[in-house]
Design a protein around this motif. Structure first.
Motif, mmCIF file in Angstrom:
data_model
loop_
_atom_site.group_PDB
_atom_site.id
_atom_site.type_symbol
_atom_site.label_atom_id
_atom_site.label_comp_id
_atom_site.label_asym_id
_atom_site.label_seq_id
_atom_site.Cartn_x
_atom_site.Cartn_y
_atom_site.Cartn_z
ATOM 1 N N UNK A 47 3.529 -32.931 -13.091
ATOM 2 C CA UNK A 47 4.521 -32.308 -12.219
ATOM 3 C C UNK A 47 4.512 -33.014 -10.874
ATOM 4 N N UNK A 48 5.602 -32.856 -10.151
ATOM 5 C CA UNK A 48 5.750 -33.512 -8.848
ATOM 6 C C UNK A 48 6.575 -32.608 -7.944
ATOM 7 N N UNK A 49 6.310 -32.681 -6.636
ATOM 8 C CA UNK A 49 7.165 -31.969 -5.684
ATOM 9 C C UNK A 49 8.350 -32.881 -5.403
ATOM 10 N N UNK A 50 9.526 -32.463 -5.867
ATOM 11 C CA UNK A 50 10.686 -33.353 -5.874
ATOM 12 C C UNK A 50 11.553 -33.240 -4.630
ATOM 13 N N UNK A 51 11.487 -32.114 -3.919
ATOM 14 C CA UNK A 51 12.324 -31.957 -2.734
ATOM 15 C C UNK A 51 11.731 -30.912 -1.806
ATOM 16 N N UNK A 66 11.827 -24.673 1.248
ATOM 17 C CA UNK A 66 12.124 -24.527 -0.172
ATOM 18 C C UNK A 66 12.353 -25.896 -0.791
ATOM 19 N N UNK A 67 12.450 -25.918 -2.087
ATOM 20 C CA UNK A 67 12.659 -27.174 -2.805
ATOM 21 C C UNK A 67 12.411 -26.962 -4.282
ATOM 22 N N UNK A 110 12.887 -28.030 -14.216
ATOM 23 C CA UNK A 110 12.908 -27.835 -12.774
ATOM 24 C C UNK A 110 12.552 -26.387 -12.428
ATOM 25 N N UNK A 111 11.702 -26.228 -11.415
ATOM 26 C CA UNK A 111 11.302 -24.903 -10.952
ATOM 27 C C UNK A 111 11.388 -24.875 -9.427
#
Length: 298
Positions: A47-51, A66-67, A110-111
């Protein structure tokens, strides 16, 4: 015709820096976002923090952010490929035809998340659109994301605890026969705690203690009496560590309880023609944030 209702479920994670300010939490999240490091969740799942961006464009800092988190499957290019037609492993000629760009990952999900820096609480979608992000996976992802080597050098160890179900913990403390109670406490933050909890934090800081453990064992054939002090300590451990209880039910059958096995989850069904999933996430997280803080301080 009324649209079929959709379900959204969220979980909550407590994040603790020592010492801390809301601005430090925002700086922390923005730094880990810039690293763009894939974090192993389990097996071949990453997993990755995308935004990351402000929850409201014109909000005053330090406000919530948020993101999205993205989870995907990482394919090992060196692992053998199986050929369903031949019932055997694929040979080299077939593999030469495979050309998947490194930036493309399969089984993506996406979460969305919302993080409140003042309360240092992160809320994430644990279920939406038939996709799930389990509590243990989410906690592991956030812990490893925030404790990368370059981050540790600046902020020190960052404690991450998935908030458990308050009701399940209270039920466990009412177990007919409580033979063993074990508490593991990492240093809590005093700004969201009551007076008793803050005293525990201050003492741990004064002693330079990172983790505090307590173990209670009942007199043979009897049950531990849970007084107000033990109940308070259990609440601190539940939100900043772990609570484990072993005992027996009313039929003398052995039972065990652990806060890690009973994560807090809040779900809501909504009409997608009337409300979108993100507005539900905002509504649920805001309400749950207030409930958790009230629980911490009571």
């Amino acid at each position: 015709m009324m649209a079929k209702e959709k379900k959204l479920e969220i979980g909550a994670i407590n994040i603790t820096i020592q010492p801390h300010t809301p601005d430090m939490y925002l700086k922390l999240f923005r730094e880990v976002y810039k690293l763009k490091t894939p974090i192993k969740v389990s097996g071949d799942q990453f997993a990755i923090i995308a935004s990351i961006h402000k929850l409201e464009r014109g909000q005053v800092e330090p406000g919530p952010i948020t993101g999205d988190f993205y989870r995907y499957t990482a394919i090992d290019p060196e692992a053998p490929w199986f050929d369903l037609k031949t019932g055997d492993f694929a040979d080299g000629s077939l593999l030469d035809e495979i050309n998947i760009p490194e930036n493309l990952k399969p089984n993506g999900a996406r979460f969305s998340y919302i993080f409140y820096p003042k309360e240092h609480l992160l809320f994430y979608e644990s279920y939406y659109d038939s996709k799930t992000f389990g509590a243990m996976s989410a906690e592991r992802f956030v812990r490893n994301l925030l404790n990368q080597p370059s981050i540790l050098g600046k902020y020190g160890k960052i404690d991450v605890t998935h908030i458990p179900s308050k009701d399940k913990l209270n039920d466990a403390l009412k177990m007919p026969t409580k033979e063993v109670i074990e508490l593991i406490i990492t240093r809590p933050n005093g700004d969201t705690l009551g007076k008793t909890q803050k005293r525990v934090m201050d003492r741990m800081n004064a002693l330079n203690v990172e983790t505090y453990e307590e173990s209670y064992k009942a007199v043979q054939g009897r049950s531990i009496d849970v007084d107000i002090n033990l109940k308070t300590m259990a609440k601190i451990a539940a939100s900043n560590g772990k609570v484990s209880i072993k005992g027996k039910d009313s039929n003398s059958k052995p039972i065990t309880f652990s806060t890690t096995e009973h994560p807090l989850k809040k779900k809501q069904y909504f009409d997608p023609n009337v409300q979108d999933a993100f507005s539900v996430l905002i509504e649920l997280s805001s309400k749950l944030k207030d409930e958790i803080v009230k629980w911490f301080r009571s």
